[in-house]
Design a protein around this motif. Structure first.
Motif, PDB file in Angstrom:
ATOM      1  N   ARG A 166      -5.927  -0.007  -0.195  1.00  7.52           N
ATOM      2  CA  ARG A 166      -5.174   0.279   1.030  1.00  7.52           C
ATOM      3  C   ARG A 166      -6.002  -0.065   2.268  1.00  7.52           C
ATOM      4  N   GLY A 167      -7.281   0.208   2.208  1.00  4.09           N
ATOM      5  CA  GLY A 167      -8.135  -0.044   3.363  1.00  4.09           C
ATOM      6  C   GLY A 167      -8.190  -1.501   3.782  1.00  4.09           C
ATOM      7  N   GLN A 168      -7.923  -2.421   2.839  1.00  2.00           N
ATOM      8  CA  GLN A 168      -8.002  -3.846   3.161  1.00  2.00           C
ATOM      9  C   GLN A 168      -6.866  -4.312   4.059  1.00  2.00           C
ATOM     10  N   VAL A 169      -5.786  -3.523   4.162  1.00  4.79           N
ATOM     11  CA  VAL A 169      -4.614  -3.968   4.940  1.00  4.79           C
ATOM     12  C   VAL A 169      -4.301  -3.025   6.105  1.00  4.79           C
ATOM     13  N   LEU A 170      -5.198  -2.108   6.412  1.00  4.30           N
ATOM     14  CA  LEU A 170      -4.937  -1.150   7.480  1.00  4.30           C
ATOM     15  C   LEU A 170      -5.134  -1.775   8.859  1.00  4.30           C
ATOM     16  N   SER A 171      -4.300  -1.335   9.784  1.00  9.35           N
ATOM     17  CA  SER A 171      -4.483  -1.671  11.191  1.00  9.35           C
ATOM     18  C   SER A 171      -5.098  -0.472  11.905  1.00  9.35           C
ATOM     19  N   LYS A 172      -5.615  -0.693  13.081  1.00 10.33           N
ATOM     20  CA  LYS A 172      -6.246   0.374  13.833  1.00 10.33           C
ATOM     21  C   LYS A 172      -5.276   1.539  14.020  1.00 10.33           C
ATOM     22  N   GLY A 173      -5.738   2.740  13.672  1.00  8.83           N
ATOM     23  CA  GLY A 173      -4.917   3.935  13.826  1.00  8.83           C
ATOM     24  C   GLY A 173      -4.067   4.274  12.621  1.00  8.83           C
ATOM     25  N   ASP A 174      -4.018   3.396  11.599  1.00 12.71           N
ATOM     26  CA  ASP A 174      -3.244   3.709  10.395  1.00 12.71           C
ATOM     27  C   ASP A 174      -3.931   4.816   9.599  1.00 12.71           C
ATOM     28  N   PRO A 175      -3.149   5.646   8.889  1.00 12.71           N
ATOM     29  CA  PRO A 175      -3.758   6.675   8.035  1.00 12.71           C
ATOM     30  C   PRO A 175      -4.449   6.037   6.839  1.00 12.71           C
ATOM     31  N   VAL A 176      -5.625   6.539   6.488  1.00 14.54           N
ATOM     32  CA  VAL A 176      -6.334   6.029   5.325  1.00 14.54           C
ATOM     33  C   VAL A 176      -5.626   6.453   4.041  1.00 14.54           C
ATOM     34  N   ALA A 177      -5.153   7.697   4.010  1.00 15.56           N
ATOM     35  CA  ALA A 177      -4.413   8.174   2.847  1.00 15.56           C
ATOM     36  C   ALA A 177      -3.013   7.567   2.834  1.00 15.56           C
ATOM     37  N   LEU A 178      -2.493   7.299   1.645  1.00 18.65           N
ATOM     38  CA  LEU A 178      -1.167   6.694   1.503  1.00 18.65           C
ATOM     39  C   LEU A 178      -0.083   7.648   2.006  1.00 18.65           C
ATOM     40  N   PRO A 179       0.792   7.217   2.904  1.00 18.05           N
ATOM     41  CA  PRO A 179       1.917   8.062   3.325  1.00 18.05           C
ATOM     42  C   PRO A 179       2.924   8.227   2.188  1.00 18.05           C
TER      43      PRO A 179
ATOM     44  N   ALA B  12      13.676  -3.380   2.293  1.00 15.35           N
ATOM     45  CA  ALA B  12      14.040  -2.249   1.451  1.00 15.35           C
ATOM     46  C   ALA B  12      15.490  -1.877   1.721  1.00 15.35           C
ATOM     47  N   ALA B  13      16.237  -1.592   0.649  1.00 14.91           N
ATOM     48  CA  ALA B  13      17.672  -1.372   0.806  1.00 14.91           C
ATOM     49  C   ALA B  13      18.130   0.011   0.372  1.00 14.91           C
ATOM     50  N   TYR B  14      17.661   0.475  -0.806  1.00 14.28           N
ATOM     51  CA  TYR B  14      18.204   1.708  -1.372  1.00 14.28           C
ATOM     52  C   TYR B  14      17.152   2.342  -2.267  1.00 14.28           C
ATOM     53  N   GLY B  15      17.115   3.672  -2.273  1.00 17.57           N
ATOM     54  CA  GLY B  15      16.044   4.400  -2.940  1.00 17.57           C
ATOM     55  C   GLY B  15      15.971   4.253  -4.439  1.00 17.57           C
ATOM     56  N   ARG B  16      17.036   3.782  -5.089  1.00 19.00           N
ATOM     57  CA  ARG B  16      16.962   3.542  -6.530  1.00 19.00           C
ATOM     58  C   ARG B  16      16.256   2.229  -6.846  1.00 19.00           C
ATOM     59  N   VAL B  17      16.121   1.374  -5.831  1.00 16.88           N
ATOM     60  CA  VAL B  17      15.565   0.043  -6.036  1.00 16.88           C
ATOM     61  C   VAL B  17      14.236  -0.147  -5.305  1.00 16.88           C
ATOM     62  N   ASP B  18      14.108   0.462  -4.128  1.00 18.60           N
ATOM     63  CA  ASP B  18      12.951   0.207  -3.270  1.00 18.60           C
ATOM     64  C   ASP B  18      12.304   1.512  -2.821  1.00 18.60           C
ATOM     65  N   ASN B  19      10.985   1.495  -2.758  1.00 18.58           N
ATOM     66  CA  ASN B  19      10.260   2.623  -2.184  1.00 18.58           C
ATOM     67  C   ASN B  19       8.829   2.180  -1.867  1.00 18.58           C
ATOM     68  N   PRO B  20       8.390   2.326  -0.631  1.00 21.40           N
ATOM     69  CA  PRO B  20       7.038   1.885  -0.261  1.00 21.40           C
ATOM     70  C   PRO B  20       5.931   2.606  -1.019  1.00 21.40           C
ATOM     71  N   THR B  21       6.159   3.871  -1.391  1.00 23.51           N
ATOM     72  CA  THR B  21       5.137   4.594  -2.148  1.00 23.51           C
ATOM     73  C   THR B  21       5.013   4.019  -3.554  1.00 23.51           C
ATOM     74  N   TRP B  22       6.161   3.667  -4.175  1.00 24.23           N
ATOM     75  CA  TRP B  22       6.094   2.975  -5.466  1.00 24.23           C
ATOM     76  C   TRP B  22       5.317   1.679  -5.336  1.00 24.23           C
ATOM     77  N   ASP B  23       5.614   0.926  -4.277  1.00 27.40           N
ATOM     78  CA  ASP B  23       4.965  -0.380  -4.109  1.00 27.40           C
ATOM     79  C   ASP B  23       3.447  -0.237  -4.091  1.00 27.40           C
ATOM     80  N   ALA B  24       2.961   0.751  -3.353  1.00 27.29           N
ATOM     81  CA  ALA B  24       1.517   0.959  -3.276  1.00 27.29           C
ATOM     82  C   ALA B  24       0.955   1.378  -4.634  1.00 27.29           C
TER      83      ALA B  24
END
Length: 372
Positions: free
Chosen positions: A16-29, A46-58
């Motif tokens: 996660r740290g490799q893609v953070l911008s200034k001020g982003d949380p270090v811990a995964l939201p 992302a369209a719908y929670g059965r198909v997409d979720n940023p936490t899943w992606d991470a």
């Protein structure tokens, strides 16, 4: 730990740290939304929670680094196993499964897959290659087997199954990629229950499928979308956090098991012991070839059911529980679930307690049995 595993462990901590911008949380939201802002053409968002979720992606990104292969996350280990089997089998085909592996895989195969026209064949892990693989469409392997800790030659079986035109799936729950890498041994797909050591804190249910075969990965992903077997975002978040300490916990657990197993083997209350790290274990030579660690599970046999139960309940630092791989050492008498093991067989999962304290506790409980 070899250098490749060390790099994986380091990379996991800083993905996660490799893609953070200034001020982003270090811990995964944690993102729990079922809806996403979606004006116009839905492609590329992302369209719908059965198909997409940023936490899943991470999480899947972390799992893919751990496995060195694309991964799909599921809400439990059995959901991952189900996805792998339903994505690779169709009516009229033949599935080979262990007769002495995890019993719920057998139940799924016998009660459901067989009703859909899949022929199910069972063989013990020690004789898994007996009879060859002609006519086998999917071979589902467990090595070490759960709970007996028998091993089979994963590379040789994967090679033979592929030559016969079949697909291989390995359940790697007991070892994790830090202890064994079945994809590197030539199998087509790996499944695992991340409820165990990857999560590590006994507070989540999760699983995953890993494969380097694009068609298989797409089939598994389609199964998740259409079946709705999706992980809860909070569980995905917990697992993502657990993966960051997996190598530390796994190392501690394996080191402790390597100290505890020979001590238990010499105790008169133990009538038999299975641990691949023991030089006297029948699987030791194969374990040295195909595993990078010997794991944290130890199989113990006491002479009676009652003695086995007394041993477990007599340990201060042992939780009587039906899972394994957590921070807390745990144990259970597996015959109570119908596994084909002796009534006094105990599956011991070594946790993260200081090993001197844990070993003393285990020996005290065994000594108490001998004094009665």
């Amino acid at each position: 730990m070899d250098k490749h595993a060390q790099k994986i462990a380091a990379d996991l901590l800083h993905l996660r740290g490799q893609v953070l911008s200034k001020g982003d949380p270090v811990a995964l939201p944690l993102v729990s939304s079922s809806m996403f802002h979606l004006p116009g053409d839905p492609e590329g968002a992302a369209a719908y929670g059965r198909v997409d979720n940023p936490t899943w992606d991470a999480l899947e990104h972390s799992l893919s680094v751990l496995e060195d292969a694309p991964c799909v996350a599921f809400p439990s280990g059995m959901a991952a196993i189900s996805a792998a089997l339903f994505a690779t089998l169709k009516a009229g085909q033949t599935l080979l499964i262990p007769s002495d592996g995890y019993y719920v895989t057998r139940l799924l195969s016998d009660r459901f897959l067989s009703q859909f026209g899949v022929r199910v064949v069972q063989r013990p892990i020690l004789g898994f290659a007996d009879g060859g693989f002609d006519g086998i469409d999917v071979a589902f392997i467990e090595s070490p087997s759960n709970p007996g800790l028998d091993l089979c030659d994963i590379h040789a079986i994967a090679t033979a199954v592929r030559k016969a035109g079949g697909t291989t799936i390995v359940d790697n729950t007991t070892m994790t990629p830090f202890g064994q890498r079945p994809l590197d041994l030539g199998v087509d797909m790996v499944v695992a229950s991340d409820t165990k050591a990857p999560g590590g804190h006994s507070d989540l249910l999760m699983g995953h499928v890993a494969t380097r075969n694009t068609a298989l990965r797409d089939a598994v992903l389609d199964w998740r979308k259409m079946s709705g077997a999706i992980p809860a975002p909070h569980a995905a978040w917990l697992l993502h956090r657990g993966l960051e300490t997996l190598d530390v916990r796994f190392d501690r657990m394996c080191q402790s098991a390597a100290i505890i197993a020979p001590a238990l083997a010499d105790h008169p209350a133990i009538t038999a012991i299975r641990y691949p790290g023991l030089a006297t274990d029948p699987a030791h030579a194969l374990a040295k070839r195909q595993m990078s660690r010997f794991g944290f599970l130890i199989g113990l046999t006491l002479d009676t059911k009652d003695r086995a139960e007394a041993f477990i309940t007599g340990c201060r630092y042992l939780r009587p529980a039906t899972s394994f791989g957590g921070l807390h050492s745990s144990a259970e008498r597996r015959a109570r679930w119908g596994d084909d093991v002796a009534g006094g067989f105990v599956r011991l999962s070594v946790g993260c307690e200081p090993v001197d304290q844990l070993l003393a506790d285990l020996m005290t409980s065994l000594d108490r049995l001998m004094s009665k």
